[in-house]
Structure formats: C-alpha cells, structure tokens
Write a protein that holds these residues in place. Structure first.
Motif, PDB file in Angstrom:
ATOM      1  N   MET A   1       0.913  -1.303  -0.095  1.00 35.39           N
ATOM      2  CA  MET A   1      -0.022  -0.098  -0.004  1.00 35.39           C
ATOM      3  C   MET A   1       0.968   1.375   0.088  1.00 35.39           C
ATOM      4  SD  MET A   1      -3.262  -0.887  -0.193  1.00 35.39           S
ATOM      5  CE  MET A   1      -4.258  -2.176   0.451  1.00 35.39           C
ATOM      6  N   ILE A   2       0.222   2.397  -0.326  1.00 38.87           N
ATOM      7  CA  ILE A   2       1.096   3.534  -0.501  1.00 38.87           C
ATOM      8  C   ILE A   2       0.464   4.710   0.477  1.00 38.87           C
ATOM      9  CG2 ILE A   2       1.417   5.654  -1.901  1.00 38.87           C
ATOM     10  CD1 ILE A   2       1.007   3.793  -4.566  1.00 38.87           C
ATOM     11  N   LEU A   3       1.487   5.116   1.092  1.00 41.08           N
ATOM     12  CA  LEU A   3       1.160   6.471   2.147  1.00 41.08           C
ATOM     13  C   LEU A   3       1.453   7.467   1.383  1.00 41.08           C
ATOM     14  CD1 LEU A   3       2.593   5.093   5.662  1.00 41.08           C
ATOM     15  CD2 LEU A   3       0.210   5.028   4.797  1.00 41.08           C
ATOM     16  N   HIS A   4       0.478   8.455   1.324  1.00 37.36           N
ATOM     17  CA  HIS A   4       0.647   9.691   0.766  1.00 37.36           C
ATOM     18  C   HIS A   4       1.687  10.596   1.583  1.00 37.36           C
ATOM     19  CE1 HIS A   4      -2.723   9.042  -2.192  1.00 37.36           C
ATOM     20  NE2 HIS A   4      -3.070   8.147  -1.026  1.00 37.36           N
ATOM     21  N   ASP A   5       2.246  11.496   0.624  1.00 38.60           N
ATOM     22  CA  ASP A   5       3.441  12.462   1.160  1.00 38.60           C
ATOM     23  C   ASP A   5       2.649  13.937   1.286  1.00 38.60           C
ATOM     24  OD1 ASP A   5       3.055  13.555  -1.252  1.00 38.60           O
ATOM     25  OD2 ASP A   5       5.337  13.322  -1.844  1.00 38.60           O
ATOM     26  N   GLY A   6       1.289  14.087   1.157  1.00 35.21           N
ATOM     27  CA  GLY A   6       0.825  15.121   1.744  1.00 35.21           C
ATOM     28  C   GLY A   6       0.580  16.157   0.352  1.00 35.21           C
ATOM     29  N   ASP A   7       0.813  15.679  -0.909  1.00 35.42           N
ATOM     30  CA  ASP A   7       0.562  16.355  -2.231  1.00 35.42           C
ATOM     31  C   ASP A   7      -0.981  16.094  -2.862  1.00 35.42           C
ATOM     32  OD1 ASP A   7       3.243  17.335  -1.851  1.00 35.42           O
ATOM     33  OD2 ASP A   7       4.079  15.750  -3.105  1.00 35.42           O
ATOM     34  N   GLY A   8      -1.490  15.234  -2.104  1.00 39.89           N
ATOM     35  CA  GLY A   8      -2.875  15.006  -2.867  1.00 39.89           C
ATOM     36  C   GLY A   8      -3.977  15.585  -1.872  1.00 39.89           C
ATOM     37  N   LYS A   9      -4.811  16.311  -2.550  1.00 37.04           N
ATOM     38  CA  LYS A   9      -5.811  16.781  -1.911  1.00 37.04           C
ATOM     39  C   LYS A   9      -7.115  16.170  -1.288  1.00 37.04           C
ATOM     40  CE  LYS A   9      -5.649  21.029  -4.968  1.00 37.04           C
ATOM     41  NZ  LYS A   9      -6.504  22.150  -5.840  1.00 37.04           N
ATOM     42  N   THR A  10      -7.543  16.604  -0.112  1.00 34.57           N
ATOM     43  CA  THR A  10      -8.424  15.900   0.839  1.00 34.57           C
ATOM     44  C   THR A  10      -9.547  16.602   1.149  1.00 34.57           C
ATOM     45  OG1 THR A  10      -7.306  16.627   2.820  1.00 34.57           O
ATOM     46  CG2 THR A  10      -6.361  14.691   1.913  1.00 34.57           C
ATOM     47  N   GLY A  11      -9.384  17.937   1.056  1.00 37.42           N
ATOM     48  CA  GLY A  11     -10.868  18.628   1.281  1.00 37.42           C
ATOM     49  C   GLY A  11     -10.863  18.780   2.902  1.00 37.42           C
ATOM     50  N   ASP A  12      -9.974  18.276   3.591  1.00 40.56           N
ATOM     51  CA  ASP A  12     -10.083  18.418   4.858  1.00 40.56           C
ATOM     52  C   ASP A  12     -10.109  19.959   5.350  1.00 40.56           C
ATOM     53  OD1 ASP A  12      -8.972  15.374   5.821  1.00 40.56           O
ATOM     54  OD2 ASP A  12     -10.782  15.819   5.225  1.00 40.56           O
ATOM     55  N   ALA A  13     -10.449  20.057   6.635  1.00 39.92           N
ATOM     56  CA  ALA A  13     -10.146  21.773   7.144  1.00 39.92           C
ATOM     57  C   ALA A  13      -8.845  21.891   7.526  1.00 39.92           C
ATOM     58  CB  ALA A  13     -11.271  21.747   8.338  1.00 39.92           C
ATOM     59  N   MET A  14      -8.596  23.196   8.211  1.00 37.02           N
ATOM     60  CA  MET A  14      -7.135  23.283   8.648  1.00 37.02           C
ATOM     61  C   MET A  14      -7.187  22.416  10.032  1.00 37.02           C
ATOM     62  SD  MET A  14      -6.140  26.250   7.197  1.00 37.02           S
ATOM     63  CE  MET A  14      -5.127  27.229   7.801  1.00 37.02           C
ATOM     64  N   ILE A  15      -5.935  22.162  10.189  1.00 33.73           N
ATOM     65  CA  ILE A  15      -5.231  21.337  11.259  1.00 33.73           C
ATOM     66  C   ILE A  15      -5.432  22.464  12.623  1.00 33.73           C
ATOM     67  CG2 ILE A  15      -3.506  20.037  12.342  1.00 33.73           C
ATOM     68  CD1 ILE A  15      -4.563  19.016   9.886  1.00 33.73           C
TER      69      ILE A  15
ATOM     70  N   HIS B   1       2.876  -3.396  14.364  1.00 39.30           N
ATOM     71  CA  HIS B   1       3.031  -3.340  12.899  1.00 39.30           C
ATOM     72  C   HIS B   1       1.531  -3.525  12.243  1.00 39.30           C
ATOM     73  CE1 HIS B   1       7.374  -4.860  12.642  1.00 39.30           C
ATOM     74  NE2 HIS B   1       7.136  -3.787  13.309  1.00 39.30           N
ATOM     75  N   ALA B   2       1.170  -2.839  11.156  1.00 38.43           N
ATOM     76  CA  ALA B   2       0.159  -3.210  10.611  1.00 38.43           C
ATOM     77  C   ALA B   2       0.244  -2.815   9.057  1.00 38.43           C
ATOM     78  CB  ALA B   2      -1.064  -2.280  11.118  1.00 38.43           C
ATOM     79  N   GLU B   3      -0.624  -3.208   8.104  1.00 42.26           N
ATOM     80  CA  GLU B   3      -0.558  -2.610   6.977  1.00 42.26           C
ATOM     81  C   GLU B   3      -0.966  -1.388   6.646  1.00 42.26           C
ATOM     82  OE1 GLU B   3      -0.300  -3.738   2.457  1.00 42.26           O
ATOM     83  OE2 GLU B   3       0.178  -4.902   4.560  1.00 42.26           O
ATOM     84  N   ALA B   4      -0.228  -0.824   6.021  1.00 47.67           N
ATOM     85  CA  ALA B   4      -0.378   0.795   5.462  1.00 47.67           C
ATOM     86  C   ALA B   4      -1.663   0.912   4.525  1.00 47.67           C
ATOM     87  CB  ALA B   4       0.974   1.307   4.927  1.00 47.67           C
ATOM     88  N   PRO B   5      -2.394   1.934   5.063  1.00 43.02           N
ATOM     89  CA  PRO B   5      -3.685   1.820   3.813  1.00 43.02           C
ATOM     90  C   PRO B   5      -3.495   3.091   3.019  1.00 43.02           C
ATOM     91  CG  PRO B   5      -3.756   3.576   5.755  1.00 43.02           C
ATOM     92  CD  PRO B   5      -2.464   2.818   6.364  1.00 43.02           C
ATOM     93  N   ASP B   6      -4.065   2.984   1.654  1.00 44.26           N
ATOM     94  CA  ASP B   6      -3.815   3.713   0.561  1.00 44.26           C
ATOM     95  C   ASP B   6      -5.014   4.724   0.630  1.00 44.26           C
ATOM     96  OD1 ASP B   6      -3.409   4.986  -1.634  1.00 44.26           O
ATOM     97  OD2 ASP B   6      -4.040   3.281  -3.053  1.00 44.26           O
TER      98      ASP B   6
END
Length: 245
Positions: free
Chosen positions: A1-15, A215-220
């Motif tokens: 599975m691929i973990l994103h590096d923060g470049d894909g848009k999520t539509g979430d609010a500010m942290i 340990h666990a499988e990384a989610p895409d």
C-alpha cells in the motif's frame, strides 16, 4: 500500500490540533526492551534455544496485553511468567530476582530524545500540541517529566490503548473535530489507522525497532501520510494547510 506524502488534496479543514506519540517518536524506548530481552534470553539459555525463548516471551506478552496493558511493568510480569513456564516451575529465586532487577533498571533509565525532536517542536511553536501516549500511568508521567518536553504541550493524554474510541474521547475533551486533527507517531496500528478511521490525518514516522505488535498494513488513503523523520512534520502540516488558504 502507498502512504501519501501530503501532495494529494483531501478537502479537509485546517489543522487545529496536532497529536504526537511519545515512545520511539519523541524519545528512544524499544531499544531498551530489546537489550533487556537479550539479557533475559541469556538468563534462560540453559533451558531453551534463544529464538524459542524470545518467541515464547512475545506470545506471553500478546496474551497479557488485555491484563496488564502496555509498558515495562507488564513486560516484567511477562518475563517472570515465561521463565516459570519454560522451566516447568524450576526457575530459582535468584533468577526471578534478576528479572525484576532488569525491569527496575528499565524503569530508571534516562529519557533520550530522538534526533530532530527539539527542532521539530520549535517549528511547531504556537500550534496546539497534544501528547498522546499509552501505558502505565506512573511510568508515562516519569518519562514525560524526565524528557523536559512537558511544557511544549497544551495537554497530555495517557490512555490504556489507542483505538478510534479512545481518540474520539481525547478530541471531545479537546473540543476538536476529527477532520481538524493530525496524529503523528511510529506505530501504523496505533498512531495512523485509528485516526484515519475517525476522519483525521495519520502520519507514520518509522522507527527501526518498532515492536512487532504495533505493525500493520499501510492504508492507501489521502489522509494517511509517511515521513522519513519528525523533522519533516512541520512542512507537511504547512502543505496540508496551504490548500485552504
């Protein structure tokens, strides 16, 4: 599975709040468990092969998590139980005493910050930081005090386990919506998956010696991220928030 590096848009609010794990995220921990395990294996070397001793100990630890929770004290009790079982009760009092000494040495060990931690926390100054850790209350409090980092956090949460329900309670107390929360740590199982399931951002920061139970499988998933070091965390948060500016 691929973990994103923060470049894909999520539509979430500010942290609004950033959660940070403690052991093996802010300071060394598993290293001391491995060293102690090595001494335990050597102590029982006349009774079984080293790999068999380590495997039996892990099985006992897994079984005891529901009884003792996470932490050094549970590890001590699991070592004692393993020693008794492997020797059919023939282990002598001196050996049991040595096992207890090993655990006590772990409880008294200095807290060593991981590289880049002070600098990352400096870069996050002014943000709402919550230290979220699981395990024995007394030992957790000792480590937090010894780390010198307590004043860096707006809140400290010591919980029995890290589940979506536990995180939901933490966020309720903090008054923060899940989609405005980011959690970073070295455990895929505890620091990433439950937070992503809840609707927040989970950031995986690997440690070379993370306990196999964590340990666990990384989610895409677009809210699951992976960084090389904690030093990269401030930049990731900036990237996530820049899309909503």
């Amino acid at each position: 599975m691929i973990l994103h590096d923060g470049d894909g848009k999520t539509g979430d609010a500010m942290i609004e709040a950033i959660g940070l794990d403690a052991d093996d995220t802010l300071w060394e921990n598993e290293t001391f468990f491995r060293v102690t395990e090595g001494e335990f294996v050597a102590l029982l070397g006349d009774h079984a092969e080293g790999a068999d001793i380590a495997s039996r100990l892990l099985d006992v630890e897994r079984a005891n998590l529901a009884r003792y929770g996470f932490g050094i004290k549970g590890f001590m009790l699991s070592m004692v139980q393993t020693a008794i079982e492997l020797t059919d009760g023939r282990i002598d009092g001196r050996a049991i005493g040595r096992i207890l000494e090993l655990g006590q040495e772990m409880l008294a060990h200095p807290v060593d910050l991981l590289p880049g931690v002070p600098q990352a926390l400096d870069a996050l100054t002014g943000r709402r930081l919550i230290l979220i850790t699981k395990g024995d209350l007394i030992d957790r409090e000792r480590k937090i005090a010894a780390s010198g980092l307590a004043d860096r956090f707006d809140a400290v949460e010591i919980i029995a386990d890290k589940s979506p329900e536990s995180y939901a309670r933490v966020l309720f107390r903090a008054g923060v919506a899940p989609d405005r929360f980011l959690m970073a740590g070295n455990s895929m199982k505890s620091d990433v998956l439950p937070v992503v399931e809840l609707g927040g951002h989970g950031v995986f920061i690997p440690h070379d010696l993370t306990w196999v139970v964590e340990h666990a499988e990384a989610p895409d998933h677009p809210r699951a991220h992976r960084l090389k070091t904690i030093a990269d965390l401030p930049a990731l948060i900036d990237r996530l928030e820049s899309r909503h500016a």
